[in-house]
Design a protein around this motif. Sequence first.
Motif, PDB file in Angstrom:
ATOM      1  N   GLU A  97      -6.236  15.358   6.193  1.00  0.00           N
ATOM      2  CA  GLU A  97      -6.581  16.327   5.149  1.00  0.00           C
ATOM      3  C   GLU A  97      -8.069  16.627   5.102  1.00  0.00           C
ATOM      4  O   GLU A  97      -8.496  17.524   4.410  1.00  0.00           O
ATOM      5  N   GLY A  98      -8.893  15.851   5.798  1.00  0.00           N
ATOM      6  CA  GLY A  98     -10.334  16.084   5.817  1.00  0.00           C
ATOM      7  C   GLY A  98     -11.106  14.823   5.482  1.00  0.00           C
ATOM      8  O   GLY A  98     -10.587  13.718   5.558  1.00  0.00           O
ATOM      9  N   ALA A  99     -12.357  15.003   5.105  1.00  0.00           N
ATOM     10  CA  ALA A  99     -13.218  13.873   4.742  1.00  0.00           C
ATOM     11  C   ALA A  99     -13.142  13.676   3.241  1.00  0.00           C
ATOM     12  O   ALA A  99     -13.352  14.612   2.473  1.00  0.00           O
ATOM     13  N   ILE A 100     -12.821  12.448   2.820  1.00  0.00           N
ATOM     14  CA  ILE A 100     -12.729  12.158   1.395  1.00  0.00           C
ATOM     15  C   ILE A 100     -13.670  11.015   1.055  1.00  0.00           C
ATOM     16  O   ILE A 100     -13.893  10.119   1.857  1.00  0.00           O
ATOM     17  N   TYR A 101     -14.221  11.063  -0.142  1.00  0.00           N
ATOM     18  CA  TYR A 101     -15.124  10.023  -0.639  1.00  0.00           C
ATOM     19  C   TYR A 101     -14.297   8.854  -1.143  1.00  0.00           C
ATOM     20  O   TYR A 101     -13.293   9.032  -1.826  1.00  0.00           O
ATOM     21  N   LEU A 102     -14.721   7.640  -0.812  1.00  0.00           N
ATOM     22  CA  LEU A 102     -14.074   6.437  -1.316  1.00  0.00           C
ATOM     23  C   LEU A 102     -15.013   5.775  -2.314  1.00  0.00           C
ATOM     24  O   LEU A 102     -16.139   5.421  -1.969  1.00  0.00           O
ATOM     25  N   GLY A 103     -14.559   5.622  -3.520  1.00  0.00           N
ATOM     26  CA  GLY A 103     -15.366   4.993  -4.550  1.00  0.00           C
ATOM     27  C   GLY A 103     -15.466   3.493  -4.345  1.00  0.00           C
ATOM     28  O   GLY A 103     -14.793   2.923  -3.479  1.00  0.00           O
ATOM     29  N   PRO A 104     -16.296   2.835  -5.136  1.00  0.00           N
ATOM     30  CA  PRO A 104     -16.434   1.382  -5.016  1.00  0.00           C
ATOM     31  C   PRO A 104     -15.083   0.691  -5.215  1.00  0.00           C
ATOM     32  O   PRO A 104     -14.386   0.941  -6.178  1.00  0.00           O
ATOM     33  N   GLY A 105     -14.719  -0.145  -4.265  1.00  0.00           N
ATOM     34  CA  GLY A 105     -13.472  -0.882  -4.351  1.00  0.00           C
ATOM     35  C   GLY A 105     -12.244  -0.113  -3.932  1.00  0.00           C
ATOM     36  O   GLY A 105     -11.155  -0.674  -3.878  1.00  0.00           O
ATOM     37  N   GLN A 106     -12.381   1.172  -3.654  1.00  0.00           N
ATOM     38  CA  GLN A 106     -11.236   1.965  -3.229  1.00  0.00           C
ATOM     39  C   GLN A 106     -10.976   1.692  -1.752  1.00  0.00           C
ATOM     40  O   GLN A 106     -11.884   1.782  -0.929  1.00  0.00           O
ATOM     41  N   ALA A 107      -9.748   1.349  -1.423  1.00  0.00           N
ATOM     42  CA  ALA A 107      -9.404   0.988  -0.047  1.00  0.00           C
ATOM     43  C   ALA A 107      -9.309   2.227   0.838  1.00  0.00           C
ATOM     44  O   ALA A 107      -8.888   3.291   0.401  1.00  0.00           O
ATOM     45  N   HIS A 108      -9.712   2.066   2.077  1.00  0.00           N
ATOM     46  CA  HIS A 108      -9.555   3.113   3.078  1.00  0.00           C
ATOM     47  C   HIS A 108      -8.060   3.264   3.356  1.00  0.00           C
ATOM     48  O   HIS A 108      -7.343   2.264   3.452  1.00  0.00           O
ATOM     49  N   PRO A 109      -7.553   4.481   3.483  1.00  0.00           N
ATOM     50  CA  PRO A 109      -6.108   4.656   3.720  1.00  0.00           C
ATOM     51  C   PRO A 109      -5.594   3.915   4.959  1.00  0.00           C
ATOM     52  O   PRO A 109      -4.457   3.461   4.966  1.00  0.00           O
ATOM     53  N   ALA A 152     -11.542  -3.562   5.146  1.00  0.00           N
ATOM     54  CA  ALA A 152     -10.371  -3.770   4.294  1.00  0.00           C
ATOM     55  C   ALA A 152     -10.653  -4.785   3.194  1.00  0.00           C
ATOM     56  O   ALA A 152     -10.053  -4.731   2.119  1.00  0.00           O
ATOM     57  N   CYS A 153     -11.574  -5.700   3.444  1.00  0.00           N
ATOM     58  CA  CYS A 153     -11.916  -6.730   2.453  1.00  0.00           C
ATOM     59  C   CYS A 153     -12.700  -6.165   1.271  1.00  0.00           C
ATOM     60  O   CYS A 153     -12.774  -6.814   0.219  1.00  0.00           O
ATOM     61  N   ARG A 154     -13.289  -4.983   1.428  1.00  0.00           N
ATOM     62  CA  ARG A 154     -14.102  -4.410   0.339  1.00  0.00           C
ATOM     63  C   ARG A 154     -13.325  -4.294  -0.959  1.00  0.00           C
ATOM     64  O   ARG A 154     -13.821  -4.634  -2.031  1.00  0.00           O
ATOM     65  N   SER A 155     -12.078  -3.801  -0.885  1.00  0.00           N
ATOM     66  CA  SER A 155     -11.304  -3.634  -2.117  1.00  0.00           C
ATOM     67  C   SER A 155     -10.920  -4.990  -2.708  1.00  0.00           C
ATOM     68  O   SER A 155     -10.852  -5.143  -3.922  1.00  0.00           O
ATOM     69  N   LEU A 156     -10.688  -5.990  -1.856  1.00  0.00           N
ATOM     70  CA  LEU A 156     -10.361  -7.328  -2.363  1.00  0.00           C
ATOM     71  C   LEU A 156     -11.584  -8.022  -2.948  1.00  0.00           C
ATOM     72  O   LEU A 156     -11.454  -8.873  -3.824  1.00  0.00           O
ATOM     73  N   ILE A 157     -12.762  -7.660  -2.481  1.00  0.00           N
ATOM     74  CA  ILE A 157     -13.993  -8.183  -3.082  1.00  0.00           C
ATOM     75  C   ILE A 157     -14.169  -7.567  -4.471  1.00  0.00           C
ATOM     76  O   ILE A 157     -14.525  -8.252  -5.423  1.00  0.00           O
ATOM     77  N   SER A 158     -13.877  -6.279  -4.599  1.00  0.00           N
ATOM     78  CA  SER A 158     -14.046  -5.631  -5.906  1.00  0.00           C
ATOM     79  C   SER A 158     -13.003  -6.104  -6.912  1.00  0.00           C
ATOM     80  O   SER A 158     -13.263  -6.108  -8.111  1.00  0.00           O
ATOM     81  N   THR A 159     -11.815  -6.523  -6.435  1.00  0.00           N
ATOM     82  CA  THR A 159     -10.802  -7.056  -7.350  1.00  0.00           C
ATOM     83  C   THR A 159     -10.971  -8.557  -7.563  1.00  0.00           C
ATOM     84  O   THR A 159     -10.143  -9.184  -8.205  1.00  0.00           O
TER      85      THR A 159
END
Length: 198
Positions: A97-109, A152-159
């Motif tokens: 779908e294009g380039a999307i912004y990922l917020g803090p803690g939001q996992a990459h699809p 992938a660990c970024r979202s688990l760090i934020s949670t």
Amino acid sequence: MFDRPEARTRHDAGPSARHGRPAPAEKNSPARTRQLAIAVVALRRHVHPGNGTERVRSRSRSQIARELGSALGFSESLTAAALAVLEHRGDIAVIEEGAIYLGPGQAHPDDAEITAHIRARITADGYRPGQALPLGLIAHDCQVPVAQVRRACRSLISTRHLQSLPNGPHGRGIYVREAPSEAPEPPAAGGRRQGGKT
């Protein structure tokens, strides 16, 4: 007679200099590194949803790089390199779908399965609190690069399932977070605390 660089005019410098753009730098030069850093910051600001720009919708990475590059005044190759840096860091996702912004803690699809695998191992006591996460083993099991496991660990760090420690017990790495205690320890019998003060 001699071809001296200082004798060249603006017209001899190539098409990009004639159009007011700086000439492209060599791939690993300090100038290229500066250009890439500037492009990364500009691209991240441009793709951020709070700046009022719409999401770039294209079918291929080269189209996305071309569209963003023309909007920001960068070459397609520099924009593609900046997109790769931002995606590697987990700040954006380049998907169909294009380039999307990922917020803090939001996992990459692309990392959803890896994140679910790690979370399942933590909850099943496969990884115990305080244990360093075996990134290489997880990457091997999931058949992905280690950099993608880190992302992938970024979202688990934020949670707060994981924590990144520069000086952990086993050196720098990502560790399973210690479970917080549910209640403070009650004082010792007789109303005295362990320090001997009341």
